[in-house]
Design a protein around this motif. Sequence first.
Motif, short mmCIF file in Angstrom:
data_model
loop_
_atom_site.label_atom_id
_atom_site.label_comp_id
_atom_site.label_asym_id
_atom_site.label_seq_id
_atom_site.Cartn_x
_atom_site.Cartn_y
_atom_site.Cartn_z
N THR A 90 -37.78 20.38 -9.45
CA THR A 90 -39.00 19.71 -9.90
C THR A 90 -40.22 20.63 -9.81
O THR A 90 -41.28 20.30 -10.32
N GLN A 91 -40.06 21.78 -9.14
CA GLN A 91 -41.15 22.75 -9.00
C GLN A 91 -40.68 24.12 -9.48
O GLN A 91 -41.05 25.14 -8.91
N GLU A 93 -41.35 26.05 -11.87
CA GLU A 93 -42.33 27.06 -12.30
C GLU A 93 -42.93 27.81 -11.12
O GLU A 93 -43.45 28.92 -11.29
N THR A 119 -35.78 15.58 -11.83
CA THR A 119 -36.46 16.24 -12.95
C THR A 119 -36.57 15.31 -14.15
O THR A 119 -37.57 15.32 -14.87
N ILE A 124 -39.10 16.67 -16.90
CA ILE A 124 -38.79 18.10 -16.93
C ILE A 124 -37.37 18.29 -17.46
O ILE A 124 -36.43 17.63 -17.02
N THR A 125 -37.23 19.21 -18.42
CA THR A 125 -35.91 19.52 -18.98
C THR A 125 -35.59 20.98 -18.71
O THR A 125 -36.39 21.87 -19.05
N ILE A 126 -34.42 21.23 -18.09
CA ILE A 126 -34.01 22.60 -17.76
C ILE A 126 -32.70 22.90 -18.49
O ILE A 126 -31.71 22.18 -18.32
N VAL A 194 -37.07 26.14 -19.93
CA VAL A 194 -37.64 24.99 -19.22
C VAL A 194 -38.72 24.34 -20.07
O VAL A 194 -39.56 25.03 -20.65
N GLU A 195 -38.68 23.01 -20.14
CA GLU A 195 -39.73 22.25 -20.81
C GLU A 195 -40.42 21.35 -19.78
O GLU A 195 -39.77 20.50 -19.16
N ILE A 196 -41.71 21.58 -19.61
CA ILE A 196 -42.49 20.81 -18.65
C ILE A 196 -43.62 20.12 -19.39
O ILE A 196 -44.38 20.78 -20.11
N MET A 200 -47.82 15.10 -16.69
CA MET A 200 -46.74 14.20 -16.32
C MET A 200 -47.26 12.76 -16.23
O MET A 200 -48.39 12.53 -15.80
#
Length: 597
Positions: A90-91, A93, A119, A124-126, A194-196, A200
């Motif tokens: 979740t962190q 970055e 996530t 958040i998409t990884i 990664v898409e953030i 949020m």
Amino acid sequence: MKRVALLGMPNTGKSTLFNRITGGSARVGNWPGVTVDLLAGKLLLGGEMVEFIDLPGIYDMHGYSDDEQVVRHFLHDNVPDLVVVVLNATQIERQLSLLLQLRSLDLNLIVLLNMADETRKLGITINRRKMAEMLELPILLVSAKFGRGVPEVLEAITRTLRYPTPGMAEDLRAQLENDDHIEVEMARVLSQSVEIPVRMSDSDTDRLDRLMLHPFWGLPIFFLIMFLLFKCIFLLGQPLQSEVASAFTAIRESALEPLLLAVLPPPLLGFLLDGVYNGVATVASFVPIIVLFFLFMAIVEDTGYLSRAAFLMDALMARMGLDGRSFVMLLMGFGCNVPALMGTRVIRSRGQRLLSMLVIPFSLCSARLQVFVFITAALFAPPHAPLVLFSLYLASFAAALLTALIFKKRLSSDEPFVLELPPYRFPTMRQLWLRSWHEVSHFLRRASLFIVAGVVLAWVLTNFPTGAYPGSLDTWAGMIGSQLNFMFAPLGIPPELTIALILGFIAKEIVVGSLAVIYGHHALDALANTLTHQLDWVQAYSFMLFTLIYTPCLSTIATLRSESKSGGFTLVALAWSLSLAWLVSFLFYQAARALGY
């Protein structure tokens, strides 16, 4: 034996993963080149025994904090066969920089993106496969809290351990400092895998924090939570403690005494029953309270609320020359002062670290809690007992803050305070059980030796020299109590309790057991009844204030000396706590008597 090191930033779930993998086999060990103890556990993988080492959580491999130096020394002097890097997904970055630093070293690496279940909630998409391809490292998604992905992790570790053990460059720091490209590489990996979301959506964490971190209501809510915690510990723990104590009394009276009375001489019988057996019974009777205490503290910590408490207290602590980390260590001290003192290694400034070490021993640790629960149950009505416990909790904070105010100019610091606020989580029962059992087993290992030894010592002092009536002023204990009566009489503390305080210098767990021996009772109910007739509430509270503040146990003193690396500082800490304890108890007792109580 193959060796696997778990490494990551704080609050990544690294220790949760370690506990889930190793279960109950964890132990503390010493390692070459490392000045602190590290937790290790063994597991059979692929037909071969593998040792897992839980390294301290660090933010950066470049830093000079004690934890960062411990990690660097370990990697240099004890090159692991594999390093499992645990990142908080979740962190991601903020966490990726540490991984890129480690990748620049000649190490076998596996990357775990922990808290992957959270996530999705945060949008958040990884792309795990894309990230693994770009970094050329195996990457797995896991949830250590729920055990998801752990079997796949063990399989990946087994496969990777087949590769040769890497060699570590001699100049580790020079190797680390050659990483100017990390920022560019991190931006490249994040942009492609990664898409953030830019913003949020409001989560339950945000909504709760509006209340829990409220400028006005935040602190009252915190103290209300802690009061309810103590109330639950007392209301649930005290009856359980009585039941366990009654069971040991019944075993003694119905089985041990009839069996041993006819075959053993009185001195040996007294030594075994009043000394050794009473010591064991005292340890056992306090186990329910310790279990409840650590269970509730684990809930407070694992939900993420402990970090919020540090944030709330930071402004106040800053006026005392401390910060939110020091407050967290104070809260840790409610379990045991020793690990709390060791936890100050995360503070880089020596001045602030010493100031934190000076105030931590005032925390109302679990050993003191036993004494207070017993005395409050004996001398205070049930509706008042939780309030008495809570007042002692507040007194411990007051003593710590007063100490910080007095010494902050000599132990100053301008180090900035950075704190991660993890999202609120619901801890699982397995997680709570493992945490609680780890702390309780530590208590049992430590307390068993100290309590039994202390109760035996109390029995010797109250039964010798030969010919003296047990517990009388003619015994060694009576002589010591009489000699020191001039110091403790102004506090309302009688000679019998003076002896208990002296023995409590070894470990506070000894106090109640030694009182049972001094007053000649093998049952805690009988001891409670005696104390009710010997003391009034003013004397009892004065005694508890002194017990709360005065010289910590030998284990804490030894840790204070080793962590500060200063005998002079340790002596100052001891002299100050003893002086403050006497002054506070004196002022309370004399003021209460002057008001007619």
